[in-house]
Design a protein around this motif. Structure first.
Motif, PDB file in Angstrom:
ATOM      1  N   LEU A 135     -18.013 -46.018  21.267  1.00 25.35           N
ATOM      2  CA  LEU A 135     -18.225 -46.819  20.067  1.00 25.35           C
ATOM      3  C   LEU A 135     -16.959 -47.580  19.734  1.00 25.35           C
ATOM      4  CD1 LEU A 135     -17.828 -44.588  16.939  1.00 25.35           C
ATOM      5  CD2 LEU A 135     -17.694 -43.602  19.203  1.00 25.35           C
ATOM      6  N   THR A 136     -17.109 -48.653  18.965  1.00 28.54           N
ATOM      7  CA  THR A 136     -15.958 -49.433  18.518  1.00 28.54           C
ATOM      8  C   THR A 136     -15.880 -49.500  16.999  1.00 28.54           C
ATOM      9  OG1 THR A 136     -17.240 -51.476  18.659  1.00 28.54           O
ATOM     10  CG2 THR A 136     -15.942 -50.861  20.598  1.00 28.54           C
ATOM     11  N   ALA A 137     -16.891 -48.993  16.306  1.00 29.02           N
ATOM     12  CA  ALA A 137     -16.898 -48.978  14.845  1.00 29.02           C
ATOM     13  C   ALA A 137     -17.797 -47.840  14.384  1.00 29.02           C
ATOM     14  CB  ALA A 137     -17.399 -50.313  14.292  1.00 29.02           C
ATOM     15  N   GLY A 138     -17.635 -47.454  13.117  1.00 28.19           N
ATOM     16  CA  GLY A 138     -18.470 -46.395  12.565  1.00 28.19           C
ATOM     17  C   GLY A 138     -17.686 -45.113  12.348  1.00 28.19           C
ATOM     18  N   TRP A 147     -13.546 -27.704  19.983  1.00 29.80           N
ATOM     19  CA  TRP A 147     -14.136 -28.733  20.831  1.00 29.80           C
ATOM     20  C   TRP A 147     -13.156 -29.112  21.935  1.00 29.80           C
ATOM     21  CZ3 TRP A 147     -19.043 -30.801  19.692  1.00 29.80           C
ATOM     22  CH2 TRP A 147     -19.589 -30.378  18.470  1.00 29.80           C
ATOM     23  N   ASN A 148     -13.563 -28.942  23.189  1.00 26.66           N
ATOM     24  CA  ASN A 148     -12.790 -29.440  24.323  1.00 26.66           C
ATOM     25  C   ASN A 148     -13.109 -30.930  24.463  1.00 26.66           C
ATOM     26  OD1 ASN A 148     -13.443 -26.325  25.816  1.00 26.66           O
ATOM     27  ND2 ASN A 148     -11.410 -27.048  25.270  1.00 26.66           N
ATOM     28  N   THR A 149     -12.474 -31.696  23.594  1.00 27.92           N
ATOM     29  CA  THR A 149     -12.798 -33.122  23.465  1.00 27.92           C
ATOM     30  C   THR A 149     -11.535 -33.937  23.252  1.00 27.92           C
ATOM     31  OG1 THR A 149     -14.968 -32.637  22.500  1.00 27.92           O
ATOM     32  CG2 THR A 149     -14.078 -34.828  22.089  1.00 27.92           C
ATOM     33  N   LYS A 150     -11.419 -35.039  23.981  1.00 24.31           N
ATOM     34  CA  LYS A 150     -10.329 -35.991  23.782  1.00 24.31           C
ATOM     35  C   LYS A 150     -10.839 -37.189  22.993  1.00 24.31           C
ATOM     36  CE  LYS A 150      -7.629 -35.082  27.980  1.00 24.31           C
ATOM     37  NZ  LYS A 150      -7.081 -35.703  29.203  1.00 24.31           N
ATOM     38  N   VAL A 151      -9.894 -37.873  22.357  1.00 19.78           N
ATOM     39  CA  VAL A 151     -10.204 -39.089  21.614  1.00 19.78           C
ATOM     40  C   VAL A 151      -9.321 -40.185  22.180  1.00 19.78           C
ATOM     41  CG1 VAL A 151     -10.252 -40.165  19.350  1.00 19.78           C
ATOM     42  CG2 VAL A 151     -10.735 -37.708  19.569  1.00 19.78           C
ATOM     43  N   VAL A 152      -9.935 -41.199  22.810  1.00 19.06           N
ATOM     44  CA  VAL A 152      -9.165 -42.226  23.530  1.00 19.06           C
ATOM     45  C   VAL A 152      -9.694 -43.611  23.165  1.00 19.06           C
ATOM     46  CG1 VAL A 152      -8.394 -43.054  25.778  1.00 19.06           C
ATOM     47  CG2 VAL A 152      -8.843 -40.615  25.448  1.00 19.06           C
ATOM     48  N   PHE A 153      -8.887 -44.384  22.418  1.00 22.23           N
ATOM     49  CA  PHE A 153      -9.277 -45.738  22.039  1.00 22.23           C
ATOM     50  C   PHE A 153      -8.212 -46.719  22.499  1.00 22.23           C
ATOM     51  CE2 PHE A 153     -11.961 -43.262  19.304  1.00 22.23           C
ATOM     52  CZ  PHE A 153     -13.129 -44.018  19.216  1.00 22.23           C
ATOM     53  N   ALA A 154      -8.664 -47.833  23.116  1.00 19.90           N
ATOM     54  CA  ALA A 154      -7.715 -48.783  23.690  1.00 19.90           C
ATOM     55  C   ALA A 154      -8.103 -50.239  23.474  1.00 19.90           C
ATOM     56  CB  ALA A 154      -7.560 -48.513  25.190  1.00 19.90           C
ATOM     57  N   GLU A 155      -9.162 -50.504  22.715  1.00 17.06           N
ATOM     58  CA  GLU A 155      -9.589 -51.880  22.476  1.00 17.06           C
ATOM     59  C   GLU A 155      -9.033 -52.369  21.147  1.00 17.06           C
ATOM     60  OE1 GLU A 155     -11.226 -53.960  24.416  1.00 17.06           O
ATOM     61  OE2 GLU A 155     -11.237 -52.462  26.005  1.00 17.06           O
ATOM     62  N   PRO A 156      -8.435 -53.570  21.090  1.00 16.11           N
ATOM     63  CA  PRO A 156      -7.838 -54.071  19.852  1.00 16.11           C
ATOM     64  C   PRO A 156      -8.807 -54.132  18.673  1.00 16.11           C
ATOM     65  CG  PRO A 156      -7.154 -55.404  21.722  1.00 16.11           C
ATOM     66  CD  PRO A 156      -8.192 -54.465  22.235  1.00 16.11           C
ATOM     67  N   GLY A 157     -10.084 -54.349  18.942  1.00 21.44           N
ATOM     68  CA  GLY A 157     -11.049 -54.469  17.837  1.00 21.44           C
ATOM     69  C   GLY A 157     -11.637 -53.155  17.369  1.00 21.44           C
ATOM     70  N   SER A 158     -11.314 -52.069  18.028  1.00 21.46           N
ATOM     71  CA  SER A 158     -11.914 -50.787  17.670  1.00 21.46           C
ATOM     72  C   SER A 158     -11.343 -50.271  16.352  1.00 21.46           C
ATOM     73  CB  SER A 158     -11.666 -49.756  18.777  1.00 21.46           C
ATOM     74  OG  SER A 158     -12.331 -50.132  19.965  1.00 21.46           O
ATOM     75  N   ASP A 159     -12.241 -49.861  15.452  1.00 16.76           N
ATOM     76  CA  ASP A 159     -11.846 -49.336  14.142  1.00 16.76           C
ATOM     77  C   ASP A 159     -12.815 -48.212  13.805  1.00 16.76           C
ATOM     78  OD1 ASP A 159     -10.994 -48.806  11.615  1.00 16.76           O
ATOM     79  OD2 ASP A 159     -11.097 -50.863  10.886  1.00 16.76           O
ATOM     80  N   VAL A 160     -12.393 -46.978  14.079  1.00 14.19           N
ATOM     81  CA  VAL A 160     -13.287 -45.827  14.013  1.00 14.19           C
ATOM     82  C   VAL A 160     -12.653 -44.732  13.167  1.00 14.19           C
ATOM     83  CG1 VAL A 160     -14.402 -44.007  15.396  1.00 14.19           C
ATOM     84  CG2 VAL A 160     -14.316 -46.362  16.259  1.00 14.19           C
TER      85      VAL A 160
END
Length: 375
Positions: A135-138, A147-160
């Motif tokens: 996802l990129t928003a929301g 939770w064995n979970t990573k959080v990885v964001f790399a897009e300039p427009g992503s706002d989560v």
């Protein structure tokens, strides 16, 4: 001669028997018994009257639907991490569930996408098409659990935004120290905007650049050449703890990235070379703010250089802390709370905030003086 006429009178009287059967028919066919049967067939209209309404038209009537005003809530619904009793079963509970709410307000179940992670192969929330939850928003809601979970964001427009309603004491994102690689940090944000609220982030081993960096969290801004208008990562009511890397055991801030620590703690992390709590590579910014005493701080981290925070540039990097703790007694950072290159001459020690207005700042080559003596 008159006596012979008597037999005619006898025959006429016999007509009485025709009247008898009329009385019998009335009692049998239309007597009170008929009314009683009518009562049995159609009486008690509560049994065979109009069924309970289904106001929300979800296929469940009001007598079994615990919220007949919401079509998403009924005995056949999937339990979501949204604070509602979605399946009308109070015994189900929300622990171990995850949900996504998009910009339109629609709720989607994300439990299956995220719950299957392992330390060696964690699930991923991010903006890449290949991520388990892309996802990129929301807003993503993650309920209580490890939770064995990573959080990885790399897009300039992503706002989560990621929210853990049960809080940091009950909700952990971790790789348990086994999942390394290019993105070995539990949370990695580059050129994007992310808010994490109510999580514990632990067990990260750092992302591999020329070294391991940002054990729990790595923040990077490579576009524009100046600090972004808003933080790349904001930590709210969260804890970054028990992570390790060569640089920035808890957090690494690269380029002109911006990390905001709000009512959150970076504590108990290990920087093997520099920056036990936070390592700032070049011209990034770390801001720390508390709404109440003891709510935010950088404490009990360990590194040979800059146990709390290390600024690797001699003339860059910004620290802006207001009302934040730096350890006192048993939870001091070691060695030193804040150091700047060259660390041999630029090192500082601070105590816990005694007022929400207490400040500690570094702006370029200048940091505020120590308020306590360094060991």
């Amino acid at each position: 001669d008159t006596d012979t006429d008597t037999d005619t009178d006898t025959d006429t009287d016999t007509d009485t028997d025709t009247d008898t059967d009329t009385d019998t028919d009335t009692d049998t066919d239309t007597g009170g018994d008929t009314d009683t049967e009518t009562d049995t067939d159609t009486g008690g209209d509560t049994d065979t009257g109009t069924p309970p309404a289904d106001a929300d038209r979800d296929g469940y009537t009001a007598d079994v639907d615990c919220d007949d005003g919401d079509p998403a809530v009924n005995p056949g619904a999937v339990e979501l991490c949204n604070g509602l009793n979605d399946d009308c079963d109070a015994a189900t509970g929300e622990a171990g569930t995850a949900s996504f709410r998009d910009a339109s307000g629609a709720w989607l179940d994300a439990t299956a996408a995220l719950s299957g992670g392992t330390p060696d192969n964690p699930t991923v929330i991010g903006d890449a098409a290949t991520d388990d939850l892309s996802l990129t928003a929301g807003t993503v809601y993650v309920c209580a659990g490890t939770w064995n979970t990573k959080v990885v964001f790399a897009e300039p427009g992503s706002d989560v935004t990621l929210v853990a309603p049960a809080g940091a004491g009950a909700t952990t994102l971790t790789t348990e120290g086994t999942s390394g690689g290019a993105v070995g940090s539990v949370v990695a944000v580059t050129n994007a905007t992310l808010t994490l609220q109510g999580f514990t982030i632990s067990g990260g081993t750092g992302s591999v650049e020329t070294s391991t960096q940002g054990g729990g969290v790595i923040v990077n801004q490579t576009l524009g050449g100046t600090l972004p208008a808003t933080p790349n990562l904001t930590l709210l009511d969260s804890v970054v703890t028990d992570n390790a890397a060569e640089y920035g055991g808890g957090v690494a801030v690269r380029g002109v990235g911006w990390l905001a620590i709000e009512d959150s703690e970076v504590r108990g992390n290990t920087g093997e070379v520099a920056g036990g709590g936070v390592w700032v590579q070049n011209y990034g910014q770390v801001s720390c703010a508390a709404s109440r005493l003891g709510a935010a701080g950088i404490t009990d981290n360990t590194s040979a250089v800059g146990g709390g925070v290390y600024l690797s540039s001699a003339d860059g990097g910004t620290v802006d802390a207001v009302g934040c703790d730096w350890g006192s007694g048993g939870d001091d950072n070691a060695t030193y709370d804040l150091a700047q290159n060259p660390a041999a001459s630029k090192f500082y020690c601070y105590g816990n905030a005694t007022a929400l207005t207490d400040t500690v700042t570094c702006d370029g080559a200048t940091c505020t003086a120590s308020t306590v003596s360094c060991p």
